[in-house]
Design an enzyme around this catalytic site. Structure first.
Site, PDB file in Angstrom:
ATOM      1  N   ASP A  78       0.846  -1.262   0.083  1.00 55.09           N
ATOM      2  CA  ASP A  78      -0.146   0.065  -0.072  1.00 55.09           C
ATOM      3  C   ASP A  78       0.984   1.162  -0.004  1.00 55.09           C
ATOM      4  OD1 ASP A  78      -2.183   1.692   0.638  1.00 55.09           O
ATOM      5  OD2 ASP A  78      -1.468   1.945   2.717  1.00 55.09           O
ATOM      6  N   ASP A 109      -0.318   5.179   0.926  1.00 57.22           N
ATOM      7  CA  ASP A 109      -0.613   5.987   2.111  1.00 57.22           C
ATOM      8  C   ASP A 109      -0.707   5.438   3.600  1.00 57.22           C
ATOM      9  OD1 ASP A 109      -0.751   8.556   1.073  1.00 57.22           O
ATOM     10  OD2 ASP A 109      -2.946   8.350   1.293  1.00 57.22           O
ATOM     11  N   SER A 151     -11.771  10.670   2.958  1.00 54.18           N
ATOM     12  CA  SER A 151     -12.920  10.213   1.710  1.00 54.18           C
ATOM     13  C   SER A 151     -12.880   8.599   1.774  1.00 54.18           C
ATOM     14  CB  SER A 151     -12.185  10.543   0.384  1.00 54.18           C
ATOM     15  OG  SER A 151     -10.842   9.768   0.128  1.00 54.18           O
ATOM     16  N   PHE A 171      -5.441  -8.045   1.903  1.00 56.20           N
ATOM     17  CA  PHE A 171      -4.729  -8.596   3.179  1.00 56.20           C
ATOM     18  C   PHE A 171      -5.103  -9.789   3.478  1.00 56.20           C
ATOM     19  CE2 PHE A 171      -4.969  -8.911   7.840  1.00 56.20           C
ATOM     20  CZ  PHE A 171      -3.310  -8.743   8.241  1.00 56.20           C
TER      21      PHE A 171
END
Length: 238
Positions: free
Chosen positions: A2, A4, A170, A212
């Site tokens: 990932d 961020d 978001s 995951f």
């Protein structure tokens, strides 16, 4: 990986220590990234040389997929759902947004990406401080969680959509199956008998959860880029 909260702080750039370690790691294993943001934002965070620095680069959960600098595939949510559905979803979101109360409201409440809708109750044009303030407010008032529930109530009978809360401000809406596991179709099982995934939002409802928990991956939950580096060194060495 990932991006961020895993390789970079949220919406910030990758640090030199992480960059140097990943360059060394590529000498041992194949390294790829998958994020929900579009490719422009991916380059902003990982650098203009992202296609040279990673073996695989997947933006918008892999709907825009690169192997090295070669574009493998590109999928469109507008083509998949049809323009009528897109307009219905956008119109509903704008009506719902008008009834939300949060500390501030800025611009770009709906970002229409190649493979998803990115919906931000505070607006993506908010400042860094406003972003942090909204995240804290949302943790108490569940703005995004409540909006996702309302969208499910409205659209579940019509469209097969997945809702994924990620980042600070978001959440993403996309056809079911277009989560981060989408990128795995470009990573052949015949070539990779082991796939490690590192992400911070690995809980149910988080945008790392599906990949995951996928049978093909060995999932690792991290809390920050510093924690990612720590875990990488424990697994793959200095």
């Amino acid at each position: 990986f990932d991006i961020d909260g895993t390789l970079t702080p949220a919406r910030k750039t990758m640090g030199p220590e992480m960059r140097a370690y990943l360059a060394k790691l590529r000498q041992k294993v194949t390294v790829g990234v998958v994020g929900g943001s579009d490719f422009v934002k991916q380059k902003e965070q990982l650098g203009d040389s992202v296609l040279e620095d990673f073996d695989y680069s997947f933006s918008e959960n892999g709907l825009v997929a690169y192997k090295g600098d070669a574009l493998l595939a590109k999928a469109s949510v507008a083509q998949f759902l049809g323009e009528g559905a897109v307009k219905e979803i956008v119109n509903w979101v704008m009506r719902y947004m008008s009834g939300i109360d949060c500390p501030v409201k800025r611009g770009t409440f709906i970002e229409f990406r190649t493979g998803m809708f990115n919906i931000s109750p505070v607006g993506r044009n908010c400042s860094r401080d406003e972003r942090n303030d909204f995240e804290a407010y949302d943790m108490v008032h569940n703005i995004r969680t409540d909006m996702v529930k309302a969208m499910r109530d409205e659209f579940d009978a019509k469209y097969d959509l997945t809702y994924s809360i990620g980042g600070q401000i978001s959440f993403d809406v996309f056809p079911t199956g277009w989560d981060k596991t989408y990128c795995l179709r470009f990573v052949p099982e015949s070539e990779f008998d082991e796939v490690h995934f590192f992400g911070d939002k690995t809980y149910q409802g988080g945008n790392d959860f599906e990949i995951f928990t996928h049978p093909r991956t060995k999932g690792h939950t991290v809390t920050s880029p510093e924690d990612t580096l720590k875990q990488l060194k424990e697994i793959f060495g200095e």
